[in-house]
Enzyme design. Sequence first.
Site: not given
Length: 308
Positions: A20, A22, A114, A224, A274
């Site tokens: 998958s 994102e 967040d 990140f 993913h």
Amino acid sequence: MAMTSERKSRLLGAGEIDVSFEFFPPKSEKMESALWSCIQRLAPLEPEFVSVTYGAGGTTRERTHNTVMRLVDETDMKPAAHLTCVAATKEEVDAIARDYWERGVRHIVALRGDPISGPGSVYEPHPGGYINAADLVAGLKRIAPFEVSVAGYPEKHPESLSVGADIDNLKAKVDAGADRIITQFGFDNAHYLRFLERARAAGIWIPIIPGIVPIHNFKQVAGFAARAGASMPSWLARRFDGLEEDPATGHLVAAAVATEQVMDLVDEGVKKFHFYTLNRADLVYAICHLLGLRPHAGSAPAKVRAAS
């Protein structure tokens, strides 16, 4: 002479691995074009689903919705819309979810989100809003039989007081009806495997999909990772050392690093991945190729049209 067993990752055939992807919603026409070029490149690999992120504090809500609906209208892929508890009442979140359901979206990635002031600040639930991701999962399941994915943190969420408390929170999301756990990205597979073991020991038996981020830009991804509480191993930093002005070599190293990571997980029995694409297809496509995925020969081209 003793026979040595071949690594599982070297024997992968078509259809053995599910992936998958994102994406994040674009902020400009140029980014819109880049996103849809990425989608066109990856669509023929027939991912299980594709997710579209929300910005911190729900700041990209409208752009997320537009991207998800364009995926519904213009592609054959199954979009999963990110939805958070931030800066919205239950009624507002429920209205978004109902609209998604009515327009054909069947999968939600349910997240607490967040704080509005950004990662690192103290989270406070919105008055009248969902308290956390477990509360949101339960709310979504009351609205419609959505497929719901939630987040897992192999190195624990940065705000969790302990690993045990983090697993308790994960169990609450599962007990509320979550169907799948997608992990925060990481670079040391030992963290994922320990997390999987802890989750199973806690009675969590739904799929736990490892999140993989190919490192297009080491400095950016390291940033990140720092914000997400994912460790950056010193050996990994060493591999990119001195390549700041050499992006071509950096991409070759990134492909090697990510391939090593996913192949080691395949050898551990992992069959689903993913990918956090960062809206770039090149490294993701190459890694998927090595995982045995191929565009289906003879099938109709993926129904995707580029941005006009």
